[in-house]
Scaffold this active site. Structure first.
Site, PDB file in Angstrom:
ATOM      1  CB  VAL A 107    -107.766-100.517 -23.440  1.00 20.36           C
ATOM      2  CG1 VAL A 107    -106.596-100.948 -24.282  1.00 20.36           C
ATOM      3  CG2 VAL A 107    -108.964-101.310 -23.517  1.00 20.36           C
ATOM      4  CB  SER A 120    -119.096-102.675 -34.863  1.00 24.28           C
ATOM      5  OG  SER A 120    -119.924-103.744 -35.416  1.00 24.28           O
ATOM      6  CE1 TYR A 152    -118.244-105.333 -30.151  1.00 27.51           C
ATOM      7  CE2 TYR A 152    -119.839-104.917 -31.972  1.00 27.51           C
ATOM      8  CZ  TYR A 152    -118.712-105.301 -31.492  1.00 27.51           C
ATOM      9  OH  TYR A 152    -117.544-105.239 -32.491  1.00 27.51           O
ATOM     10  CB  ALA A 153    -125.148-101.561 -30.928  1.00 28.46           C
ATOM     11  CB  ALA A 154    -124.619 -98.542 -26.336  1.00 30.48           C
ATOM     12  CB  SER A 155    -119.452 -99.945 -26.769  1.00 24.58           C
ATOM     13  OG  SER A 155    -119.213-101.119 -27.612  1.00 24.58           O
ATOM     14  CE  LYS A 156    -116.429-102.309 -31.038  1.00 23.66           C
ATOM     15  NZ  LYS A 156    -115.216-101.977 -30.990  1.00 23.66           N
TER      16      LYS A 156
END
Ligand code: NAD
Length: 246
Positions: free
Chosen positions: A63, A141, A154-158
């Site tokens: 992706v 998330s 991960y938090a920044a992406s979500k």
């Protein structure tokens, strides 16, 4: 069957939440286009769906690679003429305290979890605008809403995908297309299976429902957002987290 004659692209469909979404959508009559980097596992999922009388096709693609993503979308449009649903589910974690997080770990998580959503949404949007119908649902998330130690990337992406979702929702709302996010809490899948027992116990202590979620409980929220009944819901983040964050 609420998705009869619908064409649904589901990324990260070889296991976990994506696999369950694929089964749920196929059971509702959709032809499911399964996308993942794990080709052998995708083939198994497609076979299980076909064995139950459903329709599935397999596309091996990363992706985070726009060329591969646009090739998948072109191929789906050539074979099926349209795309009704895009479920941006593929995601990865590369956890660590910021003090120790390497640049590659930041880049990899942003590339899959955030750029992957840009890639697929951009690739499908022209076709959805043309047919004046579409449903885009991306997996955020609870961590994107409340933050989490060791998950800055991960938090920044979500969290980033929520801003993307609200912006695209505004751009295409007048064309019959809704764009939403589902933010799961702690769901029992291969992604969370490897967490240390201590971390699992800590999560459990802050979940009012007092258990981890099941992939089907997330899939049901995604299914609802893709239904005709959800036509007036756009730019929203639906939380499926047992009350972990309100
Ligand atoms: P999982 O690791 O079990 O499955 C993720 C899938 O994505 C795998 O099939 C993997 O092969 C695929 N994938 C990874 N990188 C890819 C890439 N570059 N291109 C294509 N496919 C790729 O994870 P899961 O628990 O089923 O999570 C699904 C989604 O839900 C993810 O976006 C995740 O961040 C999100 N989520 C999960 C939880 C949880 O507790 N499990 C909580 C909140 C959000």
């Amino acid at each position: 069957m609420i998705f009869r004659d619908r064409i649904s692209i589901i990324t990260g469909a070889s296991q976990g939440i994506g696999e369950v979404i694929a089964h749920e959508f196929a059971a509702e009559g959709a032809a499911v286009m399964l996308v993942d980097i794990q080709k052998a596992k995708l083939d198994e999922v497609a076979k299980k769906i076909a064995d139950k009388g459903g329709k599935a096709a397999v596309y091996e693609a990363d992706v985070s690679n726009y060329g591969q993503v646009s090739a998948v979308v072109e191929s789906v449009i050539k074979d099926y003429k349209k795309i009704d649903h895009l479920i941006n589910n593929a995601g990865i974690t590369k956890d660590g305290f910021l003090l120790r997080m390497r640049e590659e770990e930041w880049d990899a998580v942003i590339a899959v979890n955030l750029k992957g959503i840009f890639n697929f949404s951009k690739a499908v949007i022209r076709s959805m605008i043309g047919s004046r119908y579409g449903r885009i649902v991306s997996l955020s998330s609870v961590v994107g809403l409340m933050g989490n130690v060791g998950q800055a990337n991960y938090a920044a992406s979500k969290a980033g995908l929520i801003g993307f979702t609200k912006s695209l929702a505004r751009e295409v709302a007048s064309r019959g297309i809704t764009v939403n996010a589902v933010a799961p809490g702690y769901i029992a899948t291969p992604m969370t299976a490897g967490l240390p027992e201590q971390a699992k116990t800590a999560f459990l202590s802050i979940i009012p429902v007092q258990r981890f979620g099941k992939p089907a409980e997330v899939a049901h929220a995604v299914k609802f957002l893709c239904s005709d009944e959800a036509a007036y819901i756009t730019g929203q983040v639906i939380q499926v987290n047992g009350g972990m964050y309100m």
